[in-house]
Design a protein around this motif. Structure first.
Motif, mmCIF file in Angstrom:
data_model
loop_
_atom_site.group_PDB
_atom_site.id
_atom_site.type_symbol
_atom_site.label_atom_id
_atom_site.label_comp_id
_atom_site.label_asym_id
_atom_site.label_seq_id
_atom_site.Cartn_x
_atom_site.Cartn_y
_atom_site.Cartn_z
ATOM 1 N N TRP A 38 2.477 17.999 -17.714
ATOM 2 C CA TRP A 38 2.538 16.930 -16.699
ATOM 3 C C TRP A 38 1.204 16.763 -15.996
ATOM 4 N N ASN A 39 0.528 17.866 -15.718
ATOM 5 C CA ASN A 39 -0.741 17.815 -14.999
ATOM 6 C C ASN A 39 -1.807 17.059 -15.785
ATOM 7 N N GLU A 40 -1.837 17.273 -17.102
ATOM 8 C CA GLU A 40 -2.822 16.545 -17.912
ATOM 9 C C GLU A 40 -2.550 15.046 -17.877
ATOM 10 N N GLY A 41 -1.260 14.673 -17.954
ATOM 11 C CA GLY A 41 -0.933 13.256 -17.863
ATOM 12 C C GLY A 41 -1.277 12.689 -16.503
ATOM 13 N N ARG A 42 -0.968 13.442 -15.430
ATOM 14 C CA ARG A 42 -1.309 12.991 -14.075
ATOM 15 C C ARG A 42 -2.808 12.813 -13.915
ATOM 16 N N SER A 43 -3.574 13.766 -14.460
ATOM 17 C CA SER A 43 -5.032 13.716 -14.343
ATOM 18 C C SER A 43 -5.610 12.476 -15.034
ATOM 19 N N VAL A 44 -5.111 12.221 -16.241
ATOM 20 C CA VAL A 44 -5.635 11.088 -17.005
ATOM 21 C C VAL A 44 -5.265 9.757 -16.358
ATOM 22 N N THR A 45 -4.010 9.607 -15.950
ATOM 23 C CA THR A 45 -3.599 8.336 -15.350
ATOM 24 C C THR A 45 -4.311 8.098 -14.022
ATOM 25 N N THR A 46 -4.532 9.168 -13.258
ATOM 26 C CA THR A 46 -5.274 9.016 -12.005
ATOM 27 C C THR A 46 -6.716 8.636 -12.282
ATOM 28 N N TYR A 47 -7.336 9.293 -13.267
ATOM 29 C CA TYR A 47 -8.714 8.972 -13.629
ATOM 30 C C TYR A 47 -8.844 7.501 -14.041
ATOM 31 N N ARG A 48 -7.930 7.045 -14.898
ATOM 32 C CA ARG A 48 -7.998 5.659 -15.360
ATOM 33 C C ARG A 48 -7.740 4.669 -14.229
ATOM 34 N N ALA A 49 -6.838 5.028 -13.321
ATOM 35 C CA ALA A 49 -6.560 4.156 -12.182
ATOM 36 C C ALA A 49 -7.785 4.044 -11.285
ATOM 37 N N LEU A 50 -8.484 5.171 -11.074
ATOM 38 C CA LEU A 50 -9.680 5.139 -10.234
ATOM 39 C C LEU A 50 -10.812 4.356 -10.906
ATOM 40 N N VAL A 51 -10.940 4.522 -12.221
ATOM 41 C CA VAL A 51 -11.958 3.743 -12.943
ATOM 42 C C VAL A 51 -11.647 2.253 -12.846
ATOM 43 N N GLU A 52 -10.374 1.906 -13.018
ATOM 44 C CA GLU A 52 -9.968 0.502 -12.900
ATOM 45 C C GLU A 52 -10.237 -0.013 -11.491
ATOM 46 N N GLY A 53 -9.879 0.787 -10.495
ATOM 47 C CA GLY A 53 -10.097 0.362 -9.110
ATOM 48 C C GLY A 53 -11.561 0.199 -8.782
ATOM 49 N N ALA A 54 -12.408 1.118 -9.273
ATOM 50 C CA ALA A 54 -13.838 1.027 -9.000
ATOM 51 C C ALA A 54 -14.438 -0.243 -9.578
ATOM 52 N N GLY A 55 -13.859 -0.732 -10.668
ATOM 53 C CA GLY A 55 -14.363 -1.964 -11.275
ATOM 54 C C GLY A 55 -13.826 -3.227 -10.623
ATOM 55 N N LEU A 56 -12.737 -3.099 -9.855
ATOM 56 C CA LEU A 56 -12.120 -4.278 -9.240
ATOM 57 C C LEU A 56 -12.411 -4.426 -7.757
ATOM 58 N N VAL A 57 -12.733 -3.329 -7.074
ATOM 59 C CA VAL A 57 -12.832 -3.347 -5.618
ATOM 60 C C VAL A 57 -13.916 -4.306 -5.132
ATOM 61 N N VAL A 58 -13.611 -4.950 -4.033
ATOM 62 C CA VAL A 58 -14.544 -5.889 -3.394
ATOM 63 C C VAL A 58 -14.739 -5.437 -1.954
ATOM 64 N N SER A 59 -15.985 -5.222 -1.546
ATOM 65 C CA SER A 59 -16.281 -4.864 -0.163
ATOM 66 C C SER A 59 -16.301 -6.122 0.689
ATOM 67 N N VAL A 60 -15.551 -6.093 1.776
ATOM 68 C CA VAL A 60 -15.446 -7.278 2.640
ATOM 69 C C VAL A 60 -15.804 -6.902 4.062
ATOM 70 N N ASP A 61 -16.142 -7.923 4.840
ATOM 71 C CA ASP A 61 -16.469 -7.742 6.254
ATOM 72 C C ASP A 61 -15.178 -7.518 7.034
ATOM 73 N N SER A 62 -15.171 -6.487 7.869
ATOM 74 C CA SER A 62 -13.968 -6.179 8.624
ATOM 75 C C SER A 62 -13.706 -7.181 9.747
ATOM 76 N N ALA A 63 -14.729 -7.941 10.110
ATOM 77 C CA ALA A 63 -14.585 -8.857 11.256
ATOM 78 C C ALA A 63 -13.664 -10.028 10.960
ATOM 79 N N SER A 64 -13.561 -10.426 9.697
ATOM 80 C CA SER A 64 -12.725 -11.578 9.352
ATOM 81 C C SER A 64 -11.977 -11.306 8.062
ATOM 82 N N MET A 65 -10.895 -12.030 7.873
ATOM 83 C CA MET A 65 -10.057 -11.831 6.690
ATOM 84 C C MET A 65 -10.042 -13.108 5.861
#
Length: 387
Positions: A38-65
């Protein structure tokens, strides 16, 4: 204050216990094998999720939405303020501008400590001498003295326990975040209490002892320098936070967990102004650390399980204690060998399931390395001796 208890366990009783340990050991080994997979599966899925998130994330200004970012993974950093005032309603204490109030309660109690020494007897029986020692300590957890071996060390019930109170939400510019998530990033500092505050707290929790202040604690004791069993002390802290950084999905005016394509939920948070790249790097490092800790725990569990399964051999040999010691050393070595064979094998099989390309590459590299060693050895054998 000490008390000594001597018990003797017959050889047949030890055999019965060893049979039970075999069953427990089987369950433990099977459970740890599942944990490693289970740990190996958890590690891989978390790694892939973080890689996906790092490629999608957008930094925005906190002052406005920006409504265009609705549902997207965004990174927000800046000054953060609590919505509302956290309060301990029971003790009527609040902290303006804080994210949480922590109540710490300790009671002076009897603590029982045990120390056992076991000796094998000729014929396979076992004699255990247990010494019980009693000491007085300030403890935040209520110690049940009903199970103490020696009478006369009774602990009263705690009239109040520790607690943690957070604001419901906090504001990072135009964004709203969960209050508990924000409080988890803050730093604690003592709330300064006056002697009058101590008297008020004592009246609320209904203690008979005199109230006084000592090193930030409200102490309820007739003599704080020589506390008695049942004396109480209370400390209140506030949790503050100036700046914070979050990565999450923009939903309305709030930040919530972002669901990646493989079903994992991403929500990252750190105190201070931290850019998105550093937050994802830190999350990957944490994932790696957790993976290795679970691997180590799983291997230890497998070893303990095999040792429990093989312990009956040592019990049988304990008819002559010296022989039993030799057998236990041998079964320990066997348990270690089995652990080092099965543990890595389970991890390797899990890699094939979750990381087929990497696992295949490692296997090919291993085969090539082994083939190279065989080739070099044959080459050396084929070289004629020089006379």
């Amino acid at each position: 204050m000490t008390s000594t208890d001597t018990t003797t366990t017959s050889w047949f009783a030890r055999l019965k216990n060893a049979l039970v340990m075999i069953l427990v050991g089987i369950v433990l080994v099977c459970g740890c094998i599942w944990l490693l997979a289970w740990n190996e599966g958890r590690s891989v899925t978390t790694y892939r999720a973080l890689v996906e998130g790092a490629g999608l994330v957008v930094s925005v200004d906190s002052a406005s939405m920006d409504p265009a970012n609705e549902g997207r993974l965004v990174h927000v950093a800046g000054a953060i303020k609590p919505d509302g005032v956290p309060a301990d309603d029971e003790l009527v204490v609040s902290a303006e501008g804080a994210f949480a109030v922590r109540r710490i309660v300790e009671m002076y109690q009897w603590v029982q400590q045990e120390k056992s020494e076991t000796q094998k007897q000729l014929g396979g029986s076992e004699e255990t001498v247990t010494t019980y020692t009693y000491a007085k300590e300030w403890r935040s957890d209520a110690i049940d003295s009903g199970g103490f071996r020696q009478s006369g060390h009774d602990n009263p019930d705690m009239p109040i326990e520790g607690a943690f109170f957070t604001v419901d939400s906090a504001r990072l510019g135009a964004f709203r975040v969960d209050g508990e998530a924000a409080a988890a990033l803050g730093r604690s500092a003592a709330i300064k209490l006056t002697p009058d505050d101590a008297v008020q707290i004592g009246a609320i929790i209904d203690v008979d002892a005199s109230a006084s202040m000592q090193n930030g604690w409200a102490i309820f004791s007739e003599d704080p320098r020589r506390p008695a069993i049942g004396d109480l002390r209370v400390r209140l802290e506030r949790v503050d936070l100036g700046e914070a950084s979050f990565v999450g999905a923009q939903r309305g005016d709030g930040l919530v967990g972002y669901r990646t394509s493989n079903g994992r939920t991403l929500f990252l948070s750190e105190a201070g102004m931290v850019d998105a790249a550093r937050m994802f790097d830190a999350a990957q490092s944490e994932n790696t650390l957790i993976t290795w800790l679970v691997r180590a725990g799983g291997l230890v569990g497998i070893f303990v399980g095999f040792a429990m399964m093989l312990s009956i051999l040592g019990v049988i040999a304990d008819v002559v204690p010296f022989i039993g010691s030799i057998v236990r050393f041998g079964t320990g070595a066997v348990a270690l060998v089995l652990t080092m064979l099965i543990g890595p094998l389970v991890i390797a099989i899990a890699w094939i399931a979750y990381r087929p390309l990497v696992a295949t590459a490692v296997l090919i590299a291993g085969v090539l390395l082994a083939a190279g060693v065989v080739y070099l050895r044959r080459g050396k054998q084929a070289v004629p001796a020089v006379r």
